[in-house]
Scaffold this active site. Structure first.
Site, PDB file in Angstrom:
ATOM      1  CB  CYS A 113     -43.302 -30.724 -10.228  1.00 35.12           C
ATOM      2  SG  CYS A 113     -45.013 -30.683 -11.104  1.00 35.12           S
ATOM      3  CG  HIS A 238     -41.671 -34.514 -10.699  1.00 36.58           C
ATOM      4  ND1 HIS A 238     -42.998 -34.842 -10.034  1.00 36.58           N
ATOM      5  CD2 HIS A 238     -42.277 -33.920 -11.935  1.00 36.58           C
ATOM      6  CE1 HIS A 238     -43.984 -34.279 -10.415  1.00 36.58           C
ATOM      7  NE2 HIS A 238     -43.674 -33.853 -11.882  1.00 36.58           N
ATOM      8  CG  ASN A 268     -47.212 -34.714 -12.558  1.00 37.28           C
ATOM      9  OD1 ASN A 268     -47.034 -34.652 -11.426  1.00 37.28           O
ATOM     10  ND2 ASN A 268     -46.838 -34.237 -13.589  1.00 37.28           N
TER      11      ASN A 268
END
Length: 312
Positions: A113, A238, A268
């Site tokens: 990520c 993020h 996500n």
């Protein structure tokens, strides 16, 4: 040239949108449950022929057009991804071939990520060292390829997409020194393992770490940039969970910043999440050109990286 800057951005998301209500027909969940825990409303799902490199190239082409550069002007391609299926040719090389580039260095970076912020720092370093002049930095993921659609704790989280930044040499730094690191003893908190590979995580462990440790680390990023948190015009964390994003932005002290909340519509998207959210803010002109924006990502390994950039 003594620095680098983000010249332009571009993004790509598949046309297929999966809503919470549709997910509820696939697994035991509902819209209220998902929104209350992670804040996600919809996510984009790639078609079988929408590969990681295809999405990356589409985003890169838009970034190049926005920056007024041709593919032949790029001498470094960095693709942050953890969901590419093939090892060679790597995704960066395939993007270069799709766009008809001349002879760029082409590398994939897998820091899950936080891959994009790691890749952006790498491009900045290469340009400052004189090893590159114009770089494409791309985050691209097909996370729906590695999710277990019977596991409601993970399948509600993820989406697919890509975003790209054109990074070019500048007479002074517009990208601050990176602050990056990891927590090795927590490396197993986020995993993509097995055959076939499947995504799993210790959600509460990541949540506790992010909400308690991340604000202080992010403030150190601002210190390195010489920017006070209250002077930030934007915060792009993020896009993992709205319940992480909102309290962390508040604890950083970014009281005047526009806070990216793209997780609500995109889910996500791992390494694509920071550039995807940033590209949308820039496209809507939510942040003035030249204003300071904090980019900070965290996730698998447990790795993190952040920098302050001047908004293109």
């Amino acid at each position: 040239m003594t620095g680098s800057r983000v010249l332009a951005l571009g993004h790509y998301q598949p046309s297929r949108v999966l809503t919470n209500d549709e997910l509820a027909t696939m697994v035991e969940t509902d819209d209220a449950w998902i929104r209350s825990r992670v804040g996600i409303r919809t996510r984009h799902i790639a078609a079988p022929d929408e590969t990681v490199d295809a999405m990356a190239a589409a985003a890169a082409a838009k970034a190049l057009a926005a920056g007024g550069l041709a593919a032949r002007d790029i001498d470094l391609v960095l693709v942050a991804t953890c969901t590419a299926t093939d090892r060679s040719p790597n995704t960066a090389a395939r993007v270069a071939a799709r766009l008809g580039m001349a002879a760029p260095a082409a590398m994939d970076i897998n820091v899950v990520c936080s891959g994009f912020t790691h890749a952006l720092a790498t491009a900045d370093h290469a340009i400052q060292a004189g090893s590159a002049k114009n770089a494409l930095v791309i985050g691209a993921e097909k996370f729906t390829d590695v999710v277990d659609w019977t596991d409601r704790s993970t399948c509600v989280l993820v989406g697919d997409g890509a975003a790209a930044a054109v990074v070019t040499a500048a007479p002074e730094p517009h990208i601050s020194p990176v602050l990056w690191g990891s927590v090795p003893e927590m490396g197993g908190a986020v995993r993509i393992e097995g055959d076939p590979a499947r995504f799993s995580q210790e959600g509460q462990t990541v949540y506790r770490w992010a909400t308690t440790q991340l604000p202080a680390i992010a403030r150190k990023v601002c210190d390195r940039a010489g920017v006070r948190p209250e002077d930030l015009a934007g915060v792009v964390l993020h896009q993992a969970n709205l319940r992480i994003i909102e309290p962390v932005a508040e604890r950083i002290g970014a009281v005047n910043a526009v806070v990216a909340r793209d997780v609500v519509d995109s889910g996500n998207t791992s390494a694509a999440s920071v550039p995807l959210a940033l590209a949308k803010l820039v496209e809507r002109r939510d942040i003035p050109a030249g204003a300071p924006v904090l980019l900070f990502a965290f996730g698998g390994n447990l790795s993190y990286a952040g920098q302050v950039i001047r908004c293109p």
